[in-house]
Design an enzyme around this catalytic site. Structure first.
Site, PDB file in Angstrom:
ATOM      1  N   LYS A 145       0.832  -1.212   0.000  1.00 18.85           N
ATOM      2  CA  LYS A 145       0.000   0.000   0.000  1.00 18.85           C
ATOM      3  C   LYS A 145       0.863   1.255   0.000  1.00 18.85           C
ATOM      4  O   LYS A 145       0.571   2.200  -0.722  1.00 18.85           O
ATOM      5  CB  LYS A 145      -0.922   0.038   1.234  1.00 18.85           C
ATOM      6  N   ARG A 161      -9.460   1.088   9.249  1.00 20.06           N
ATOM      7  CA  ARG A 161      -9.000  -0.262   9.560  1.00 20.06           C
ATOM      8  C   ARG A 161     -10.027  -1.043  10.373  1.00 20.06           C
ATOM      9  O   ARG A 161      -9.781  -2.204  10.714  1.00 20.06           O
ATOM     10  CB  ARG A 161      -7.723  -0.178  10.368  1.00 20.06           C
ATOM     11  N   ARG A 190      12.020  -6.062   5.146  1.00 21.90           N
ATOM     12  CA  ARG A 190      11.812  -4.612   5.012  1.00 21.90           C
ATOM     13  C   ARG A 190      12.782  -3.859   5.929  1.00 21.90           C
ATOM     14  O   ARG A 190      12.999  -4.247   7.066  1.00 21.90           O
ATOM     15  CB  ARG A 190      10.366  -4.262   5.382  1.00 21.90           C
ATOM     16  N   ARG A 237      11.806  -2.124  11.570  1.00 20.65           N
ATOM     17  CA  ARG A 237      10.784  -1.516  12.424  1.00 20.65           C
ATOM     18  C   ARG A 237      10.445  -2.499  13.538  1.00 20.65           C
ATOM     19  O   ARG A 237      10.328  -3.693  13.277  1.00 20.65           O
ATOM     20  CB  ARG A 237       9.527  -1.293  11.571  1.00 20.65           C
ATOM     21  N   ARG A 278       0.019  -8.705  13.737  1.00 13.84           N
ATOM     22  CA  ARG A 278      -0.595  -7.667  12.893  1.00 13.84           C
ATOM     23  C   ARG A 278      -1.478  -8.306  11.822  1.00 13.84           C
ATOM     24  O   ARG A 278      -2.545  -7.777  11.483  1.00 13.84           O
ATOM     25  CB  ARG A 278       0.483  -6.788  12.247  1.00 13.84           C
TER      26      ARG A 278
HETATM   27  P1  AMP Z   1       1.085   0.643   9.233  1.00 14.78           P
HETATM   28  O1  AMP Z   1       2.309   1.457   9.001  1.00 14.78           O
HETATM   29  O2  AMP Z   1      -0.062   1.043   8.367  1.00 14.78           O
HETATM   30  O3  AMP Z   1       1.349  -0.831   9.190  1.00 14.78           O
HETATM   31  O4  AMP Z   1       0.611   0.987  10.723  1.00 14.78           O
HETATM   32  C1  AMP Z   1       1.446   0.732  11.836  1.00 14.78           C
HETATM   33  C2  AMP Z   1       0.638   0.665  13.127  1.00 14.78           C
HETATM   34  O5  AMP Z   1      -0.029   1.913  13.347  1.00 14.78           O
HETATM   35  C3  AMP Z   1      -0.474  -0.366  13.149  1.00 14.78           C
HETATM   36  O6  AMP Z   1       0.007  -1.654  13.482  1.00 14.78           O
HETATM   37  C4  AMP Z   1      -1.389   0.214  14.220  1.00 14.78           C
HETATM   38  O7  AMP Z   1      -0.866  -0.001  15.519  1.00 14.78           O
HETATM   39  C5  AMP Z   1      -1.305   1.694  13.948  1.00 14.78           C
HETATM   40  N1  AMP Z   1      -2.350   2.146  12.992  1.00 14.78           N
HETATM   41  C6  AMP Z   1      -2.149   2.677  11.748  1.00 14.78           C
HETATM   42  N2  AMP Z   1      -3.322   3.015  11.174  1.00 14.78           N
HETATM   43  C7  AMP Z   1      -4.295   2.686  12.070  1.00 14.78           C
HETATM   44  C8  AMP Z   1      -5.713   2.766  12.087  1.00 14.78           C
HETATM   45  N3  AMP Z   1      -6.400   3.255  11.044  1.00 14.78           N
HETATM   46  N4  AMP Z   1      -6.374   2.318  13.180  1.00 14.78           N
HETATM   47  C9  AMP Z   1      -5.723   1.837  14.245  1.00 14.78           C
HETATM   48  N5  AMP Z   1      -4.385   1.702  14.297  1.00 14.78           N
HETATM   49  C10 AMP Z   1      -3.665   2.139  13.235  1.00 14.78           C
END
Ligand code: AMP
Length: 228
Positions: free
Chosen positions: A18, A93, A132, A165, A176
């Site tokens: 994404k 989400r 990554r 990360r 996740r």
């Molecule tokens: P990502 O970089 O999109 O994988 O997001 C990393 C982390 O941020 C996720 O594992 C969640 O802990 C938090 N996060 C990001 N977007 C959301 C969302 N829309 N709702 C809840 N948690 C989020």
């Protein structure tokens, strides 16, 4: 309805690409790109109130509570820079987040144009995220097998260190993915029910996936023109 705005959501599991596609789309379409993961990581780095509310959840690979994130995105989609459209990555989400977004947009007399589901298998996601590497300064992303940096451990763009990360460590990645299946995947049915969902097979090179997205957007434009 003529297509005057392009309000897009990128949906898909962690590791589906994404972010990679969102950044390309941002350049191609010249629309603002809002990635909630990036916004939250920046808030954690800067130790703002938002960062303090999000940190523990993120470290565990859990979602942050809906009320923590909903306001952040509500403000962004209501900004002048997003008047012609926006690209959301990582939001919504959960179903409550999707409903909050819909409510906010409809207050503004707007709605989503499409939700692009970029789909990959769990095994492929685990494989990609395991390799990554993310730059500590600005979050630039590399992948040791598919998109390696020129020098090991160094960001090509700004020269800062590349790290894994915390939430890309294998046990957290599995969690996740479980969270994705449990809380986010129901949105596939939700948006299909609203006739907004477009499926894109994410198991290909970034160029190929970008081309599939481009074709989907062309089709959307044609459909919108026919409906005038
Ligand atoms: P990502 O970089 O999109 O994988 O997001 C990393 C982390 O941020 C996720 O594992 C969640 O802990 C938090 N996060 C990001 N977007 C959301 C969302 N829309 N709702 C809840 N948690 C989020």
């Amino acid at each position: 309805m003529a297509m005057t705005e392009l309000n897009l959501v990128l949906l898909g599991p962690p590791g589906s690409g994404k972010g990679t596609q969102g950044e390309r789309l941002q350049e191609d379409l010249r629309l603002p790109y809002y990635a909630t993961g990036d916004i939250l990581r920046a808030a954690v780095r800067e130790a703002t109130e938002l960062g303090r509310a999000a940190r523990e959840h993120m470290d565990r690979g859990d979602l942050v509570p809906d009320d923590v994130i909903v306001g952040v995105i509500g403000e962004r989609v209501d900004s002048t820079e997003a008047a012609d459209g926006f690209i959301l990555d990582g939001f919504p989400r959960t179903e409550p987040q999707a409903e909050a977004l819909e409510g906010r947009l409809s207050e503004l007399g707007r709605g989503l144009t499409a939700v692009l589901l970029i789909d990959v298998s769990d095994d492929e996601a685990v494989r990609r995220l395991g390799g990554r590497r993310t730059c500590v300064e600005n979050g630039h992303v590399f992948q040791v097998d598919f998109n390696p940096p020129e020098r090991d451990g160094v960001c090509d763009v700004d020269g800062s260190a590349l790290v894994v990360r915390d939430d890309d460590k294998p046990e957290v990645v599995r969690h996740r993915l479980d969270q994705y299946h449990d809380k986010t995947e129901p949105l596939v049915g939700y948006y299909d029910g609203h006739s907004l969902l477009r499926r894109i097979d994410g198991a290909a090179t970034p160029d190929e996936v970008a081309e599939r997205i481009r074709r989907t957007l062309v089709t959307l434009r044609l459909e919108a023109d026919e409906a005038i």
